[in-house]
Write a protein that holds these residues in place. Structure first.
Motif, PDB file in Angstrom:
ATOM      1  N   TYR A  23     -55.950  14.499 -33.638  1.00  0.00           N
ATOM      2  CA  TYR A  23     -55.422  13.241 -33.109  1.00  0.00           C
ATOM      3  C   TYR A  23     -54.863  12.412 -34.253  1.00  0.00           C
ATOM      4  O   TYR A  23     -55.492  12.279 -35.301  1.00  0.00           O
ATOM      5  CB  TYR A  23     -56.520  12.444 -32.399  1.00  0.00           C
ATOM      6  CG  TYR A  23     -57.097  13.151 -31.193  1.00  0.00           C
ATOM      7  CD1 TYR A  23     -56.518  12.980 -29.941  1.00  0.00           C
ATOM      8  CD2 TYR A  23     -58.215  13.975 -31.326  1.00  0.00           C
ATOM      9  CE1 TYR A  23     -57.037  13.625 -28.840  1.00  0.00           C
ATOM     10  CE2 TYR A  23     -58.737  14.624 -30.229  1.00  0.00           C
ATOM     11  CZ  TYR A  23     -58.150  14.456 -28.985  1.00  0.00           C
ATOM     12  OH  TYR A  23     -58.666  15.094 -27.902  1.00  0.00           O
ATOM     13  N   ARG A  25     -52.989   8.503 -34.488  1.00  0.00           N
ATOM     14  CA  ARG A  25     -52.538   7.318 -33.794  1.00  0.00           C
ATOM     15  C   ARG A  25     -52.058   6.304 -34.838  1.00  0.00           C
ATOM     16  O   ARG A  25     -52.854   5.827 -35.667  1.00  0.00           O
ATOM     17  CB  ARG A  25     -53.674   6.674 -32.977  1.00  0.00           C
ATOM     18  CG  ARG A  25     -54.325   7.600 -31.979  1.00  0.00           C
ATOM     19  CD  ARG A  25     -53.399   7.883 -30.790  1.00  0.00           C
ATOM     20  NE  ARG A  25     -54.080   8.673 -29.775  1.00  0.00           N
ATOM     21  CZ  ARG A  25     -54.018   9.984 -29.685  1.00  0.00           C
ATOM     22  NH1 ARG A  25     -53.283  10.660 -30.574  1.00  0.00           N
ATOM     23  NH2 ARG A  25     -54.651  10.635 -28.724  1.00  0.00           N
ATOM     24  N   HIS A  27     -50.021   2.725 -34.869  1.00  0.00           N
ATOM     25  CA  HIS A  27     -49.451   1.632 -34.079  1.00  0.00           C
ATOM     26  C   HIS A  27     -49.178   0.457 -35.005  1.00  0.00           C
ATOM     27  O   HIS A  27     -50.109  -0.166 -35.547  1.00  0.00           O
ATOM     28  CB  HIS A  27     -50.414   1.216 -32.964  1.00  0.00           C
ATOM     29  CG  HIS A  27     -50.604   2.277 -31.920  1.00  0.00           C
ATOM     30  ND1 HIS A  27     -49.835   2.355 -30.787  1.00  0.00           N
ATOM     31  CD2 HIS A  27     -51.475   3.317 -31.855  1.00  0.00           C
ATOM     32  CE1 HIS A  27     -50.228   3.390 -30.049  1.00  0.00           C
ATOM     33  NE2 HIS A  27     -51.222   4.000 -30.696  1.00  0.00           N
ATOM     34  N   THR A 159     -52.212  15.939 -31.002  1.00  0.00           N
ATOM     35  CA  THR A 159     -51.534  14.875 -30.257  1.00  0.00           C
ATOM     36  C   THR A 159     -51.255  13.750 -31.233  1.00  0.00           C
ATOM     37  O   THR A 159     -51.998  13.540 -32.198  1.00  0.00           O
ATOM     38  CB  THR A 159     -52.379  14.329 -29.090  1.00  0.00           C
ATOM     39  OG1 THR A 159     -53.556  13.708 -29.609  1.00  0.00           O
ATOM     40  CG2 THR A 159     -52.777  15.445 -28.135  1.00  0.00           C
ATOM     41  N   GLN A 161     -49.424   9.663 -31.479  1.00  0.00           N
ATOM     42  CA  GLN A 161     -48.771   8.494 -30.901  1.00  0.00           C
ATOM     43  C   GLN A 161     -48.230   7.647 -32.047  1.00  0.00           C
ATOM     44  O   GLN A 161     -48.973   7.267 -32.962  1.00  0.00           O
ATOM     45  CB  GLN A 161     -49.761   7.679 -30.056  1.00  0.00           C
ATOM     46  CG  GLN A 161     -50.309   8.430 -28.861  1.00  0.00           C
ATOM     47  CD  GLN A 161     -51.357   7.620 -28.105  1.00  0.00           C
ATOM     48  OE1 GLN A 161     -51.814   6.578 -28.578  1.00  0.00           O
ATOM     49  NE2 GLN A 161     -51.736   8.114 -26.939  1.00  0.00           N
ATOM     50  N   ASP A 163     -45.964   4.229 -32.754  1.00  0.00           N
ATOM     51  CA  ASP A 163     -45.373   3.021 -32.187  1.00  0.00           C
ATOM     52  C   ASP A 163     -45.235   2.006 -33.319  1.00  0.00           C
ATOM     53  O   ASP A 163     -46.224   1.601 -33.949  1.00  0.00           O
ATOM     54  CB  ASP A 163     -46.278   2.468 -31.069  1.00  0.00           C
ATOM     55  CG  ASP A 163     -45.589   1.358 -30.279  1.00  0.00           C
ATOM     56  OD1 ASP A 163     -44.420   1.038 -30.593  1.00  0.00           O
ATOM     57  OD2 ASP A 163     -46.212   0.828 -29.343  1.00  0.00           O
ATOM     58  N   ASP A 196     -48.569  10.334 -21.805  1.00  0.00           N
ATOM     59  CA  ASP A 196     -48.833   9.346 -22.849  1.00  0.00           C
ATOM     60  C   ASP A 196     -49.815   9.813 -23.915  1.00  0.00           C
ATOM     61  O   ASP A 196     -50.268   9.015 -24.737  1.00  0.00           O
ATOM     62  CB  ASP A 196     -49.346   8.033 -22.253  1.00  0.00           C
ATOM     63  CG  ASP A 196     -48.255   7.289 -21.484  1.00  0.00           C
ATOM     64  OD1 ASP A 196     -47.067   7.513 -21.803  1.00  0.00           O
ATOM     65  OD2 ASP A 196     -48.589   6.514 -20.577  1.00  0.00           O
ATOM     66  N   SER A 197     -50.181  11.091 -23.928  1.00  0.00           N
ATOM     67  CA  SER A 197     -51.065  11.544 -25.009  1.00  0.00           C
ATOM     68  C   SER A 197     -50.307  11.604 -26.327  1.00  0.00           C
ATOM     69  O   SER A 197     -50.908  11.471 -27.398  1.00  0.00           O
ATOM     70  CB  SER A 197     -51.656  12.922 -24.678  1.00  0.00           C
ATOM     71  OG  SER A 197     -50.620  13.889 -24.555  1.00  0.00           O
ATOM     72  N   SER A 198     -49.014  11.824 -26.235  1.00  0.00           N
ATOM     73  CA  SER A 198     -48.163  11.781 -27.431  1.00  0.00           C
ATOM     74  C   SER A 198     -46.864  11.082 -27.063  1.00  0.00           C
ATOM     75  O   SER A 198     -46.334  11.267 -25.953  1.00  0.00           O
ATOM     76  CB  SER A 198     -47.853  13.200 -27.936  1.00  0.00           C
ATOM     77  OG  SER A 198     -49.003  13.830 -28.442  1.00  0.00           O
ATOM     78  N   TYR A 199     -46.341  10.266 -27.986  1.00  0.00           N
ATOM     79  CA  TYR A 199     -45.057   9.622 -27.772  1.00  0.00           C
ATOM     80  C   TYR A 199     -44.554   9.083 -29.100  1.00  0.00           C
ATOM     81  O   TYR A 199     -45.285   9.001 -30.096  1.00  0.00           O
ATOM     82  CB  TYR A 199     -45.144   8.504 -26.724  1.00  0.00           C
ATOM     83  CG  TYR A 199     -46.217   7.458 -26.987  1.00  0.00           C
ATOM     84  CD1 TYR A 199     -46.053   6.483 -27.972  1.00  0.00           C
ATOM     85  CD2 TYR A 199     -47.383   7.450 -26.218  1.00  0.00           C
ATOM     86  CE1 TYR A 199     -47.043   5.525 -28.201  1.00  0.00           C
ATOM     87  CE2 TYR A 199     -48.367   6.506 -26.428  1.00  0.00           C
ATOM     88  CZ  TYR A 199     -48.192   5.541 -27.424  1.00  0.00           C
ATOM     89  OH  TYR A 199     -49.167   4.607 -27.643  1.00  0.00           O
ATOM     90  N   LYS A 201     -42.320   5.638 -30.077  1.00  0.00           N
ATOM     91  CA  LYS A 201     -41.732   4.419 -29.539  1.00  0.00           C
ATOM     92  C   LYS A 201     -41.486   3.406 -30.654  1.00  0.00           C
ATOM     93  O   LYS A 201     -42.242   3.335 -31.623  1.00  0.00           O
ATOM     94  CB  LYS A 201     -42.656   3.783 -28.495  1.00  0.00           C
ATOM     95  CG  LYS A 201     -42.935   4.622 -27.265  1.00  0.00           C
ATOM     96  CD  LYS A 201     -43.866   3.879 -26.309  1.00  0.00           C
ATOM     97  CE  LYS A 201     -44.187   4.703 -25.068  1.00  0.00           C
ATOM     98  NZ  LYS A 201     -45.100   3.970 -24.148  1.00  0.00           N
TER      99      LYS A 201
END
Length: 1326
Positions: A23, A25, A27, A159, A161, A163, A196-199, A201
């Protein structure tokens, strides 16, 4: 991270990389949109930019990119925002380029916006590749790989994410394979991820040395509101599909082939900034491409039948806007792909470019300030497969603006580096340099060779079917400007072969003069050459038809636009268009007299009427009352590429109001490794008006399987075709593979019987426009096949081979009726009575009674035909005929003909008095015949004989021969026309060979014994001669052209009392026919010798085409090859130049086999030489022959002398005088004369070539007089150089020139004096 301790077979992470198998993440802080459109134009030198809306305050002191709005993708500029005042940004330094931010209102009150973008690059979370000195040259940044792997039985699935993240200095240039994508960020092998597990943005990709973002084997991702600045080949690459892309900005995408200082001309990759070739079911909304050195979007489009998932996507400042092209891709012929809801402006080449196998739909698009709006090239099925499908190129509900107020000629004419790299491969064919909204669709057999060749033309034959549909399209501002002529609708200038029909409706023109609505280019005269269209204009731009379905193009209720097919008719000779190209049969009456043009075809081009008027600016006609349609004429024969049929003439309504048009067919599309293939498919695209009658003729014999198509006509429309076939055969018509009988078929009779023509009603059986498709009739006296053609059906005309005969039959007077005659002919030919059709019966006068004719009988001349019964379908071989009778193959028909001829000539047909036959036409080969050889294909000089011209001449000769009727006679006796010389030489082929002929009862020579395909055979036998003697050579020869001619007979032993006898031995039941020689002959013993067969002269650098031949010394006739069957031959060939020594150039060897000569054509002469001699030495064992031969002097010319194009030949002679008669010295004299000429005149330097002299002396010497002789030879070369050389020679011979020969061990002097040219004494001054 330097290396990854990953399990085997896990994804390659590599150096400067982050591998995500769990994982991740990230943001960052985000607020508002990541990018905003410009609200006003920012000029070069300005330090402020105005946005279309106010940005978030967080943009202050952040790095932004101002996107390119010119042609150069690199005009995007990175600056730092130093102040924000409402929607105005102050930048840290002035801009170097103009950046548009304009909105314009058009005359219909609609508006267009041409505005660049400003994208935020800075984010508070940064993932950055480490930089170092030389980093930019290496282009080796960081990378993130999100993927999965298995270790110790556990699956690790990554995965991620992202942002509000900035990816800076990422991507590793050069690693582009999908199994190791060194992109800035790559999601690989994750399959369909959970929502939405990966994106990715609201992030930025700032300087990427590969693709910025890649999705490979990964779907269900959301990519939204990102800014990508500077990427190689693509900004986003999706190799999976089912992903969503919304509101992303991609700018400055460079082509790897020109990246840095590269110039990779062999780099044939073409990518899009959005690379979506392999990404079906993609959601694509509100994305912008702002600067790409190749395509903005590259996609295979959405399926036309699916609801759209694309909306409001934009591209500007790219070479191509939206490109739908997957080279060579093939799918179902019913596929249709859609490009929907795009806006393209300021695109350098083509805004919407399609090259695909599927039908194309371009809808809801906007094109502004583009050189070319739409170009659709649709390929497959291939024309050579004879498959067809009605594919379409459609443009609907769209708007095209040629020149906005933001447009300028300076911008239009500017060139970028990438445009210079592609050069003429990009679109540059606007009229006088102007803009073009769209070109009509091109339908072709296969994809073109872009990007190696140009993107817009076709490189293959046209496809059979295709049509362009332009519906509900609006055009603005297409007029004449200082930049050129802007055109709304245009035929593709590079579609030289065929432009398929166009249909328009719902067109609206604003600020566009009618002159600029449409344009049809003239044919390219440079294509009239042996490598392309051969000797006349290509058809494409002469055969255009555009149908206005609602009057929105032409006004009123519409009509058609047709090209000026008559342009330059009997004008510019280079174009090869004129009355003289109309096939001769269409210019003649049935009696061979000439038809005046005014009587049959006074008008030229596509048929027109009073409603037609010329529109000069369109280079076309517009017609409001005729329905013009396209017809396809297709040869189904295997020789379709080899046998040229054109020019084909199409005469509409032959008579005083007739129109004649000419068809040439597609150009040569082959490539034969450096020479012209001279292959052109025999498929022709003609434009006709429906409800008319047409007469059609071909320059060559029509195909035996001819297919006809009428495209896009309504069910009420038809045409009647009358096609000329020079050889009367049976022509069977099939509609959609179903047999259609002729209108004069006698349905009350058994078999294929026709009702005769009634002279008082000659048009009784003619099909009319009201008849059903395929209704047909063969008009015998005019040799015209009439057939009705309608749209939606395929009509095939199959030539059925047919024997035409005339036979004198003896029948009982009380049995004189047609059925008995049919029975007799059926018996003669061994076929069913239903395969016989009588066409005429004449009862002969009683004075013409035969000697064997009995009282109570009558002689009848029966004319008829023998042919296979027609089958119910084209592929109906072996089935029973649809009208009764036997289905007979061509091979079986020829066997029946051979048997019938033999039966008549051997006398076993008791009722046969005479027989005349016209042979059936031979079917085309089952396999494609040989194409042009390299030598034939290399002919590109218009003065040389082209392969196609040679083929047409040979075919015309073959046709003329096939039209001849052979009259067979019954043989009575054999005569020996030519015997053998009284004396021959053992094992030497007779100098005079026997010739035997056969006479009939009247003493006339029988020209044909048996059919030419199975001639009777005559066999010779040896009589007399010494014991054990054998007759050698070919003992049995065919009887042809009135004689049996033997060619290679010899006898094996010397001796006396030889004789020969001759007997007809085939067929086995032939009558007893033989003859013997009246006198005997003798054979002398041979004296073996050799000679060298050599050319008159040799060329430097070329092989010597020579051989050593075994001959008899006295006669110089060749020895029998069989002498050497048990012998071994060893030898050598030597050569010398000038006064040098002989040098070995070739060893010879032969063992155990028949032989007449030994070749040594693999020896090459490297130097030029005035004197070059060959010496052959050969030993034959166990015969014990040791033989030698030396050639006369040869000359080796420099190779450039062979290439003279303007050569002339002159015959020249020189006086030769001598005092004594000396036999056998002529060759020495010839050598010396040649040597003097070559040494005294520098002919090689002048490009002149002397032939070898021939010396002859007048006769005996008179007392006190010289013996006079002449040396005669030729001089070849350019005329001026020949005259110069002859003048030199003449001046040399003003005084006697001595030459010396050796005779009986002494040297003797001869003199040369006076020069004669073409028999006349040449006078010259010193």
């Amino acid at each position: 991270m330097r290396t990854c301790p990953c399990p085997l077979r896990s994804p390659n992470v590599g150096w400067k990389a982050m591998g995500v198998f769990g994982y991740l993440r990230l943001h960052g802080q985000v607020s508002g949109s990541s990018w905003i459109k410009l609200g006003a134009t920012a000029e070069s030198g300005s330090s402020t930019v105005t946005l279309a809306e106010a940005p978030d305050a967080s943009w202050l002191n952040k790095q932004v990119v101002v996107t390119a709005t010119g042609k150069e993708a690199t005009e995007s500029e990175v600056r730092v925002v130093t102040d924000i005042s409402g929607s105005t940004l102050t930048l840290d330094s002035p801009l170097n380029f103009q950046h548009l931010g304009d909105t314009h209102t058009l005359s219909d009150s609609s508006s267009i916006t041409l505005a660049g973008e400003v994208g935020l690059l800075t984010r508070n979370i940064v993932v950055e590749g480490n930089t170092y000195e030389g980093f930019e040259d290496d282009s080796f940044g960081g990378r993130i790989l999100v993927s999965k792997m298995t270790q110790d039985g556990t699956d690790y699935v990554g995965t991620a994410q992202f942002d509000g993240v900035e990816f800076r200095n990422m991507g590793q240039e050069g690693f582009t394979d999908l199994d190791d994508p060194r992109y800035s960020l790559a999601f690989v092998g994750l399959d369909a991820i959970e929502e939405d597990s990966s994106y990715v943005k609201r992030s930025s990709f700032n300087l990427n040395y590969n693709v910025a973002l890649g999705l490979i084997g990964t779907s269900n991702m959301m990519v939204e509101d990102n800014v990508i600045y500077f990427a190689l080949d693509s900004g986003i690459r999706d190799e999976t599909g089912s992903n969503t892309y919304t509101s992303n900005l991609i700018t400055t995408v460079l082509f790897l082939g020109t990246y840095g200082d590269r110039e990779e001309t062999e780099n044939l990759n073409v990518y899009g900034a959005f690379q979506l070739d392999n990404a079906p079911n993609t959601v694509l909304t509100s994305n912008v491409i702002a600067g790409a050195e190749q395509a903005g979007y590259k996609t295979f489009g959405e399926p036309c039948e699916d609801a759209t998932q694309w909306a409001d996507n934009e591209v500007h400042s790219a070479v191509f806007g939206i490109m739908s092209w997957r080279k060579g891709s093939i799918g179902p012929v019913t596929d249709c792909r859609r490009l929907n809801n795009f806006y393209a402006w300021r695109v350098s080449s083509t805004a919407y470019y399609v090259q695909y196998y599927a039908s194309s739909l371009v809808t809801n698009v906007l094109s502004v300030d583009n050189l070319l709006g739409v170009n659709q090239l649709i390929y497959k099925p291939g024309a050579l497969t004879h498959e067809y499908h009605a594919k379409t190129a459609t443009i609907t509900n769209s708007k095209f603006v040629s020149s906005s107020p933001s447009h300028s000629c300076t911008f239009q004419e500017s060139q970028t580096e990438i445009m210079s790299f592609y050069g003429n491969r990009l679109w540059n064919s606007g009229v006088d340099g102007g803009n073009t909204a769209l070109v009509f669709g091109t339908f072709m057999s296969g994809n073109n060779m872009a990007p190696k060749h140009a993107f817009f033309p076709t490189d293959t034959y046209p496809a059979l079917y295709g049509s362009t549909h332009i519906q509900d399209v609006t055009f603005h501002n297409f007029g004449d400007t200082s930049c050129g002529r802007d055109i709304a609708l245009m035929a593709n200038p590079a579609s030289d072969d065929a432009i398929h029909p166009i249909f328009v409706s719902g067109l609206t023109f604003h600020d566009t003069p009618e002159d600029n609505y449409l344009f049809i280019p003239r044919p390219n005269v440079e294509k009239v050459n042996p490598s392309d269209c051969v000797d006349m204009d290509c058809d494409g731009h002469r055969k255009v038809v555009c149908t206005d379905e609602d009057g929105s193009l032409l006004g009123g209720s519409g009509g058609t636009v047709i090209s000026q097919a008559e342009w330059e008719w009997d004008g510019d000779e280079r174009r090869g268009i004129g009355d003289y190209r109309i096939p001769v049969p269409l210019r003649q009456n049935t009696d061979g007299t000439e038809i005046e043009a005014a009587e049959k075809f006074p008008n030229k081009g596509i048929v027109r009427d009073n409603s037609c008027s010329i529109v000069s600016s369109w280079q076309a006609w517009k017609c409001t009352s005729l329905s013009h349609r396209m017809m396809i004429i297709e040869s189904m024969d295997t020789d379709t590429e080899v046998r040229r049929l054109s020019p084909i003439a199409v005469i509409a309504n032959p008579g005083i109001s007739g129109y004649v048009d000419l068809l040439n067919g597609p150009m040569d599309r082959g490539w034969c490794f450096g020479y012209t293939c001279q292959e052109r498919i025999s498929t022709f695209y003609a434009v006709l008006a429906s409800q008319e009658v047409y007469e059609i003729g071909m320059t060559s014999t029509p195909p035996q399987m001819l297919r006809l198509h009428l495209l896009h006509a309504s069910s009420s429309e038809a045409v009647v075709l009358r096609i000329f076939f020079p050889k009367p055969q049976r022509y069977d018509i099939y509609v959609d593979d179903v047999f259609v009988p002729p209108t004069n078929l006698d349905t009350s009779a058994s078999g294929y019987q026709l009702i005769p023509e009634d002279p008082s009603s000659p048009e009784e059986f003619f099909p009319t426009l009201d008849d059903a498709v395929g209704t047909n009739y063969f008009q015998r006296n005019a040799k015209l096949v009439h057939v009705v053609l309608r749209s939606g059906h395929v009509v095939d005309i199959k030539t059925t081979p047919m024997i035409t005969l005339s036979s004198g039959l003896v029948v009982n007077d009380d049995e004189f009726f047609e059925q008995n005659l049919v029975s007799n002919l059926a018996d003669l030919f061994g076929v069913s009575e239903e395969n016989i059709r009588l066409t005429n019966i004449v009862r002969e006068d009683s004075r013409r009674r035969l000697g064997r004719q009995e009282d109570g009988t009558v002689l009848v001349e029966a004319t008829g035909e023998v042919a296979s019964a027609p089958t119910s379908s084209l592929s109906g071989e072996g089935e029973e005929g649809v009208t009764g009778g036997e289905v007979i193959s061509y091979e079986k028909l020829m066997q029946d003909l051979e048997a019938a001829v033999n039966k008549f000539q051997d006398g076993s047909c008791s009722y046969c008095a005479s027989l005349k036959v016209n042979d059936p036409i031979e079917p085309p080969p089952k396999e494609a015949p040989p194409k042009a050889t390299q030598e034939e294909g290399s002919i590109t000089d218009p003065d040389g004989e082209l392969f196609s011209d040679k083929q047409q001449k040979e075919e015309a000769e073959k046709l003329e021969e096939s039209l001849k009727t052979t009259e067979y006679a019954q043989p009575s006796e054999v005569q020996l026309v030519q015997g053998v010389s009284p004396t021959v030489v053992q094992n030497v082929i007779f100098g005079m060979q026997p010739v035997v002929t056969v006479l009939d009862e009247e003493g006339e020579i029988v020209n044909d014994l048996g059919h030419t395909s199975d001639p009777w055979m005559v066999t010779v036998q040896l009589c007399g001669g010494p014991e054990g003697a054998e007759l050698k050579g070919t003992h049995t020869v065919p009887y042809q052209d009135g004689a049996a001619t033997f060619t290679d007979l010899s006898v094996s032993k010397p001796g006396d009392g030889y004789s020969l006898s001759f007997t007809v031995t085939h067929p086995s039941d032939a009558p007893a026919l033989s003859v013997s020689m009246g006198k005997t002959f003798s054979a002398e013993a041979m004296t073996p010798a050799i000679t060298i067969l050599h050319p008159e002269y040799l060329m430097q650098g070329e092989s010597i085409a020579s051989s050593v031949q075994f001959v008899d010394l006295d006669t110089q006739l060749p020895l029998d090859a069989g002498l050497f069957e048990s012998q071994t031959i060893v030898g050598e060939v030597l050569a010398k130049s000038l006064d040098g020594e002989y040098q070995l150039i070739k060893r010879l060897y032969w063992a155990d086999g028949a032989l007449s000569e030994l070749s040594f054509d693999d020896v090459i002469v490297e130097e030029t030489s005035v004197r070059y001699e060959l010496l052959a030495k050969v030993a034959v064992v166990p015969s014990g022959w040791y033989l030698e031969y030396a050639t006369p002097v040869l000359v080796v010319y420099p190779n450039h002398l062979e290439e003279q194009e303007d050569s002339i030949v002159k015959e020249v002679s020189v006086d030769i005088n001598r005092w004594r008669k000396q036999d056998g010295v002529e060759v020495q004299i010839e050598d010396e004369v040649l040597t003097v000429m070559m040494n005294s005149v520098d002919l090689m330097a002048q490009g002149v070539r002397w032939g070898r002299p021939t010396v002859e002396f007048a006769g005996k010497r008179k007392r006190g007089k010289k013996i006079k002789g002449k040396a005669t030879f030729t001089v070849t070369g350019p005329e001026a150089e020949v005259d110069k050389a002859l003048l030199q020679t003449c001046q040399m011979l003003r005084r006697p020139v001595g030459i010396f020969v050796t005779y009986k061990c002494r040297q003797w002097r001869y003199t040369m004096k006076k020069l004669y040219v073409e028999g006349k004494f040449m006078q010259c001054k010193g």
